[in-house]
Design a protein around this motif. Structure first.
Motif, PDB file in Angstrom:
ATOM      1  N   LEU A 230       0.835  -1.200   0.000  1.00  0.00           N
ATOM      2  CA  LEU A 230       0.000   0.000   0.000  1.00  0.00           C
ATOM      3  C   LEU A 230       0.873   1.255   0.000  1.00  0.00           C
ATOM      4  CD1 LEU A 230      -3.030  -0.046   0.002  1.00  0.00           C
ATOM      5  CD2 LEU A 230      -3.037   0.216   2.463  1.00  0.00           C
TER       6      LEU A 230
ATOM      7  N   ILE B  71       2.171   1.960  -3.385  1.00  0.00           N
ATOM      8  CA  ILE B  71       1.131   2.522  -4.257  1.00  0.00           C
ATOM      9  C   ILE B  71       0.937   4.002  -3.924  1.00  0.00           C
ATOM     10  CG2 ILE B  71      -1.308   2.401  -4.861  1.00  0.00           C
ATOM     11  CD1 ILE B  71      -1.165  -0.618  -4.276  1.00  0.00           C
ATOM     12  N   ILE B  72       0.953   4.326  -2.623  1.00  0.00           N
ATOM     13  CA  ILE B  72       0.777   5.729  -2.226  1.00  0.00           C
ATOM     14  C   ILE B  72       1.939   6.564  -2.745  1.00  0.00           C
ATOM     15  CG2 ILE B  72       0.728   7.285  -0.241  1.00  0.00           C
ATOM     16  CD1 ILE B  72      -0.787   5.058   1.270  1.00  0.00           C
TER      17      ILE B  72
ATOM     18  N   ASN C 228       1.582   7.178  -6.395  1.00  0.00           N
ATOM     19  CA  ASN C 228       0.498   8.079  -6.772  1.00  0.00           C
ATOM     20  C   ASN C 228       0.601   9.433  -6.077  1.00  0.00           C
ATOM     21  OD1 ASN C 228      -0.648   6.214  -8.472  1.00  0.00           O
ATOM     22  ND2 ASN C 228      -1.830   5.264  -6.828  1.00  0.00           N
TER      23      ASN C 228
ATOM     24  N   GLU D 227      -5.043   3.924 -11.526  1.00  0.00           N
ATOM     25  CA  GLU D 227      -3.782   3.791 -10.780  1.00  0.00           C
ATOM     26  C   GLU D 227      -3.986   3.304  -9.355  1.00  0.00           C
ATOM     27  OE1 GLU D 227      -4.569   8.312 -10.701  1.00  0.00           O
ATOM     28  OE2 GLU D 227      -5.139   6.570 -11.863  1.00  0.00           O
ATOM     29  N   TRP D 228      -5.223   3.379  -8.866  1.00  0.00           N
ATOM     30  CA  TRP D 228      -5.471   2.950  -7.490  1.00  0.00           C
ATOM     31  C   TRP D 228      -6.029   1.534  -7.395  1.00  0.00           C
ATOM     32  CZ3 TRP D 228      -3.503   5.432  -3.464  1.00  0.00           C
ATOM     33  CH2 TRP D 228      -3.162   6.777  -3.627  1.00  0.00           C
TER      34      TRP D 228
ATOM     35  N   ASP E  95      -4.941  -1.457  -7.520  1.00  0.00           N
ATOM     36  CA  ASP E  95      -4.287  -2.447  -6.658  1.00  0.00           C
ATOM     37  C   ASP E  95      -4.491  -2.133  -5.180  1.00  0.00           C
ATOM     38  OD1 ASP E  95      -3.421  -3.960  -8.705  1.00  0.00           O
ATOM     39  OD2 ASP E  95      -1.511  -2.919  -8.905  1.00  0.00           O
ATOM     40  N   ALA E  96      -4.765  -0.862  -4.875  1.00  0.00           N
ATOM     41  CA  ALA E  96      -4.879  -0.472  -3.475  1.00  0.00           C
ATOM     42  C   ALA E  96      -6.161  -1.007  -2.843  1.00  0.00           C
ATOM     43  CB  ALA E  96      -4.830   1.044  -3.337  1.00  0.00           C
TER      44      ALA E  96
ATOM     45  N   PHE F 249      -5.793  -4.468  -1.107  1.00  0.00           N
ATOM     46  CA  PHE F 249      -5.013  -4.404   0.133  1.00  0.00           C
ATOM     47  C   PHE F 249      -5.796  -3.689   1.214  1.00  0.00           C
ATOM     48  CE2 PHE F 249      -1.486  -4.182  -3.095  1.00  0.00           C
ATOM     49  CZ  PHE F 249      -1.333  -5.544  -3.098  1.00  0.00           C
ATOM     50  N   GLY F 250      -6.381  -2.549   0.853  1.00  0.00           N
ATOM     51  CA  GLY F 250      -7.131  -1.767   1.829  1.00  0.00           C
ATOM     52  C   GLY F 250      -8.290  -2.562   2.402  1.00  0.00           C
TER      53      GLY F 250
ATOM     54  N   ILE G 150      -7.074  -5.330   4.721  1.00  0.00           N
ATOM     55  CA  ILE G 150      -6.646  -4.846   6.031  1.00  0.00           C
ATOM     56  C   ILE G 150      -7.875  -4.569   6.898  1.00  0.00           C
ATOM     57  CG2 ILE G 150      -5.562  -2.878   7.189  1.00  0.00           C
ATOM     58  CD1 ILE G 150      -3.593  -2.804   4.793  1.00  0.00           C
TER      59      ILE G 150
END
Lengths: 344, 289
Positions: A137, A140-141, A144, B258-259, B261-262, B265-266, B269
């Motif tokens: 994560l 990715i942050i 971006n 672009e987000w 993949d997040a 994971f988010g 969690i």
């Protein structure tokens, strides 16, 4: 998390309970500090520097994994926090190396707390998966983050490292700086192992429920150990940023974390020499065997599997055990009766 | 509206592959306790075998079967040679699987370089219904996934083998005393999960080009879905896979690619924190002595 055979962990605790365990590390580091006298090649020095930077992070991981028995798969992300802190401080506030070190340590500690407080509510392997996910994560942050974090291409480090007005950027000098930092982290790690705090962590490692029954606040100490490991990672990140001069998110993703875990496993997380041995072995083995990066990675992976299956306490502990066994065998031959006293 | 339908359809075909991985993960992790992070690399090997077979002139259906068999065999060998020694210490198994990731990726790179690999689409027909373009290859992937997952579901929940398996998850020692060959079941589940990963890999390369690093992101999604759905819970994995696939498809379609993949994971969690047994309830792994 993992309870090894009882006699083995007992001998381990006994053998590290004195200053004797620090001496070999200090001797090795002293010898390593003499290396620039032999005018080594630049390639050797830069390999040694990156090994040293990894070793600093590994000392943090060894406190977490070796002492407390919890494994983080997001350690490289904390190194990344340190590196980005240093790069951002240098770019936006014109703050140099020596101030970056404590600030990055604190930043990495804060991020470790942010990751650790929720993650450590879940137990065992779920925690490992959580740290893995947090590490991803963070990448990715960073990717971006737009202009602030330089997106996928990352950030440049424009400032030199100076001390008392002298420029430390030349490789031999930077090497000595790294050796000094490795020494500090080895001593810090030694101090943690031998404090009552270290004993508390080991109690948690050996038997979490028993430790809780003795009145140890297991959750708080685990988070504490995670934060401590973050400080080591943050400091190593600052050195990395100043050494590489350019950092990008990919350097701190899950695979670097796997390599860090691999180094600490290969060296052995519980002994003070372990991180040093793991870092040096993993960095120099491909060079010695003359392997290309792809082959050397296959070798790393195979080594990791072999170490876990055959030497779960790491190479150094394995060698030590083998040595004890040899000594015992050679003493057994003349007097086969009285062997129970031999050994550590 | 057309775009929405289109994105949901695209999302469904990605969700299929993710579901296949997640079902493998949920079976292996939930029923045997082996945490195999190299599961994504099993998928990648499935893709590579399919790719090799197709580029050597073998028809896609046969190539797909070859891929499944190759990965199942690999799973068998690795379980017998490595993972069975880590059954008592799941964390060691996890670390070993990390080593396997590195080895498998780089062995593939060593022999077939790190470039993108793709095969010509096995089905090229595209139907157009009311402005929505439906590629038949995507429909094939979705249908095959439904069929295979349904078969697995029936096997686990209805057959006597499935009952014996669930008994050995509940209590290994008692199951062994009842004459269930527990170790053999563990190997069987591992091979089944590996075969599903191989199938996922073969189907994935029919949809997208792959690289030796494709497995890494896919396995995280697989684990996310398995944990969100509840370990060992097949229908949970399917539901969570659908949710994740469609959310990713939609966000890619509306410009947040672009987000993507997040999210997995988010979401993972959050689920682990607040519902550690998953949204739909699961085994949280076999009970260890």
């Amino acid at each position: 998390m993992e309870v090894y055979e009882h006699d083995r962990s007992n001998t381990m605790i006994k053998s590290v309970s004195s200053l004797r365990s620090l001496a070999p590390v200090l001797i090795v580091l002293l010898l390593l500090a003499l290396v620039p006298l032999f005018s080594p090649s630049n390639r050797f020095l830069s390999l040694a520097i990156s090994a040293g930077i990894n070793i600093i992070a590994l000392y943090g991981l060894s406190v977490l994994f070796g002492q407390t028995g919890i494994l983080s798969m997001g350690h490289a992300a904390l190194v990344g926090v340190g590196a980005y802190t240093a790069a951002l401080l240098a770019r936006d506030f014109d703050i140099g190396f020596w101030v970056s070190i404590p600030v990055a340590g604190i930043m990495a500690a804060i991020v470790a707390a942010i990751i650790g407080i929720p993650s450590l509510r879940v137990s065992g392997h779920h925690f490992v998966i959580m740290t893995f996910a947090f590490g991803q994560l963070l990448t990715i942050i960073l990717t971006n983050g737009g202009d602030f974090t330089g997106a996928a291409s990352g950030l440049d480090m424009g400032k030199p490292v100076t001390m008392f007005g002298a420029d430390l950027d030349a490789l031999p000098r930077f090497y000595l700086l790294v050796v000094a930092f490795v020494t500090v982290s080895a001593v810090a790690s030694w101090a943690i192992i031998h404090s009552s705090y270290g004993r508390t962590l080991r109690a948690i490692r050996e038997n979490e429920k028993l430790a809780a029954a003795l009145g140890i606040d297991v959750g708080r100490h685990k988070i504490g150990a995670f934060i401590v490991s973050g400080v080591f990672a943050g400091v190593s990140g600052v050195l990395l940023a100043y050494f590489l001069r350019h950092i990008s998110p990919g350097q701190f993703a899950s695979f670097p974390s796997i390599y860090l875990a691999l180094m600490v496993m290969i060296g052995g997380a519980r002994l003070l020499l372990g991180p040093l041995a793991g870092g040096i072995l993993v960095s120099f083995l491909p060079e010695v065997l003359n392997l290309d990066p792809v082959q050397s990675r296959i070798l790393y992976g195979a080594c990791l599997i072999a170490v876990i299956l055959f030497l779960p306490n790491g190479v150094i502990a394995g060698i030590a055990d083998g040595w004890t066994w040899l000594v015992r065998m050679s003493k057994r031959r003349p007097a086969a009766g009285n062997v129970s006293e031999v050994g550590r | 509206m057309d775009i929405l339908l289109q994105q949901i359809l695209n999302g469904l075909s990605i969700a299929s592959v993710i579901t296949l991985i997640a079902v493998g993960v949920t079976l292996i992790f939930g029923l045997t306790g082996i945490i195999n992070f190299a599961h994504g690399e099993f998928l990648m090997v499935g893709s590579i075998v399919t790719w090799l077979a197709v580029s050597n002139g073998i028809a896609f259906p046969l190539a797909l079967i070859l891929g499944v068999l190759a990965v199942a065999l690999m799973g068998f060998v690795l379980e017998r040679a490595i993972f069975r020694f880590t059954l008592e210490r799941p964390t060691n198994g996890f670390i070993v699987s990390l080593g396997l990731i590195v080895v498998l990726q780089h062995v593939v790179i060593l022999f077939w370089n790190a470039n993108q690999k793709s095969i010509p689409r096995p089905l090229t027909t595209v139907w157009e219904i009311g402005g929505v373009r439906i590629a038949s290859v995507r429909v094939m992937v979705i249908l095959m996934t439904i069929a295979v997952v349904a078969m697995t579901y029936v096997m686990i929940t209805r057959s006597r083998y499935g009952r014996a398996l669930r008994a050995s998850v509940e209590d290994r020692d008692t199951a062994a005393l009842m004459g269930i060959p527990v170790r053999r079941y563990i190997t069987g589940v591992f091979v089944l999960g590996s075969a599903l990963a191989g199938l996922g890999g073969g189907l994935l390369i029919a949809l997208f080009p792959i690289t030796p690093f494709t497995g890494g992101t896919m396995v995280m999604k697989g684990f996310a879905v398995a944990l969100i759905g509840g370990l060992g819970n097949l229908s949970g994995a399917v539901a969570a896979g659908l949710i994740l696939g469609i959310v990713e498809g939609l966000s890619a379609g509306y410009g947040f690619s672009e987000w993507t993949d997040a999210y997995s994971f988010g979401l993972m969690i959050l689920v682990l924190l607040f519902r550690p047994h998953g949204l739909f309830g699961g085994t949280s792994g076999p009970k260890m002595a």
